[in-house]
Design an enzyme around this catalytic site. Sequence first.
Site, PDB file in Angstrom:
ATOM      1  N   GLY A  29       8.033 -23.375 -57.344  1.00 55.95           N
ATOM      2  CA  GLY A  29       7.900 -24.594 -56.552  1.00 55.95           C
ATOM      3  C   GLY A  29       6.545 -24.675 -55.896  1.00 55.95           C
ATOM      4  CE  LYS A  30       0.390 -27.723 -55.045  1.00 55.56           C
ATOM      5  NZ  LYS A  30      -0.575 -28.404 -55.958  1.00 55.56           N
ATOM      6  N   GLY A  31       5.033 -26.102 -52.084  1.00 57.48           N
ATOM      7  CA  GLY A  31       5.259 -26.687 -50.785  1.00 57.48           C
ATOM      8  C   GLY A  31       4.043 -27.445 -50.285  1.00 57.48           C
ATOM      9  CG  PHE A  33       1.274 -25.887 -45.434  1.00 58.84           C
ATOM     10  CD1 PHE A  33       0.275 -26.634 -44.846  1.00 58.84           C
ATOM     11  CD2 PHE A  33       2.572 -26.047 -44.975  1.00 58.84           C
ATOM     12  CE1 PHE A  33       0.542 -27.510 -43.811  1.00 58.84           C
ATOM     13  CE2 PHE A  33       2.866 -26.913 -43.945  1.00 58.84           C
ATOM     14  CZ  PHE A  33       1.840 -27.658 -43.355  1.00 58.84           C
ATOM     15  N   GLY A  34       1.123 -24.736 -50.104  1.00 64.34           N
ATOM     16  CA  GLY A  34       0.858 -23.803 -51.186  1.00 64.34           C
ATOM     17  C   GLY A  34       2.084 -23.607 -52.063  1.00 64.34           C
ATOM     18  CE  LYS A  35       0.091 -19.040 -56.196  1.00 65.38           C
ATOM     19  NZ  LYS A  35      -0.703 -18.692 -57.391  1.00 65.38           N
ATOM     20  CB  VAL A  36       7.561 -21.266 -53.554  1.00 62.59           C
ATOM     21  CG1 VAL A  36       8.642 -20.221 -53.268  1.00 62.59           C
ATOM     22  CG2 VAL A  36       7.324 -22.148 -52.328  1.00 62.59           C
ATOM     23  CG  ASP A 146      14.437 -31.446 -40.928  1.00 58.13           C
ATOM     24  OD1 ASP A 146      14.991 -32.569 -40.985  1.00 58.13           O
ATOM     25  OD2 ASP A 146      13.424 -31.165 -41.605  1.00 58.13           O
ATOM     26  CE  LYS A 148      14.628 -32.583 -44.729  1.00 58.38           C
ATOM     27  NZ  LYS A 148      13.463 -33.499 -44.617  1.00 58.38           N
ATOM     28  CG  ASN A 151      15.367 -28.651 -44.836  1.00 55.95           C
ATOM     29  OD1 ASN A 151      14.500 -28.558 -45.704  1.00 55.95           O
ATOM     30  ND2 ASN A 151      15.161 -29.291 -43.699  1.00 55.95           N
TER      31      ASN A 151
END
Length: 262
Positions: A29-31, A33-36, A146, A148, A151
């Site tokens: 994945g990609k958040g 602020f950067g990748k996962v 948060d 949802k 998350n």
Amino acid sequence: MGAVCCSSSIDFANEDVQLNHFYLMRAIGKGAFGKVRIVRHKDTGQQYALKYISKERAIERKSAANIISERNLLERIDYPLIVNLRYAFQDDDTMFMALDLMLGGDLRFLLERVGKLSELQTRHYIAQLGLSLNYLHKKRRIAHRDIKPDNILLDERGHAHLSDFNVAVVFTDRKPVRFSKAGTLAYMAPELLGKQGYSTSVDWWSLGIVAYELLFGKRPFKGRSNDQLMDAILHEPLQFPENVYQIVSEDCVNVLSGVKLI
């Protein structure tokens, strides 16, 4: 490089944790602020989801304080139905957070794939999330703020784990009530939106919204704009589909009403 070993069954004593302690595997994945990436610890063989957080990007987006707060908060948490932080370390450019690996996707992806869930499926997920919230509220005095589908991550066995604590807040004797607005508007509780002062109970409202969405494939409050949506949450009563008792039981309706969605 700075490093810390967080709450975990793995004991590193005073050993510094570094990126070269892990085998780097595929990106998942990609958040913001950067990748996962999936990583595997070289000594233990345990796999984790490693979040790469660009310090420069975090500063540009004025999110550094939130990221540091999330890291510090996660160091206080260790619960089976939460995506726990296991290691945190950094180099000059990047902060790394090694978290419990969840390979079942999130509830948003599940909803998009199947449309809506049965009452039995929904009960399974909501019960597990309720356990997580009880731990956070009673043991740690933490409100997630948060809740949802995005998350809520699923492991390979289909168990629901609460993730993403970037707007979570800790309540103390000095600050037993909060007034700041945070989270995702469609899931925010009225007392949070109205800036009336709130505590951990706002998470139960959000969980009720999630339960409604899982069951009926839509959220209970709508608006064409943020202002209209906010007005609906603050002033409109909870309404169920006309054929609600053909979809769910009376007990289910009572539970949704009982988490103060009305």
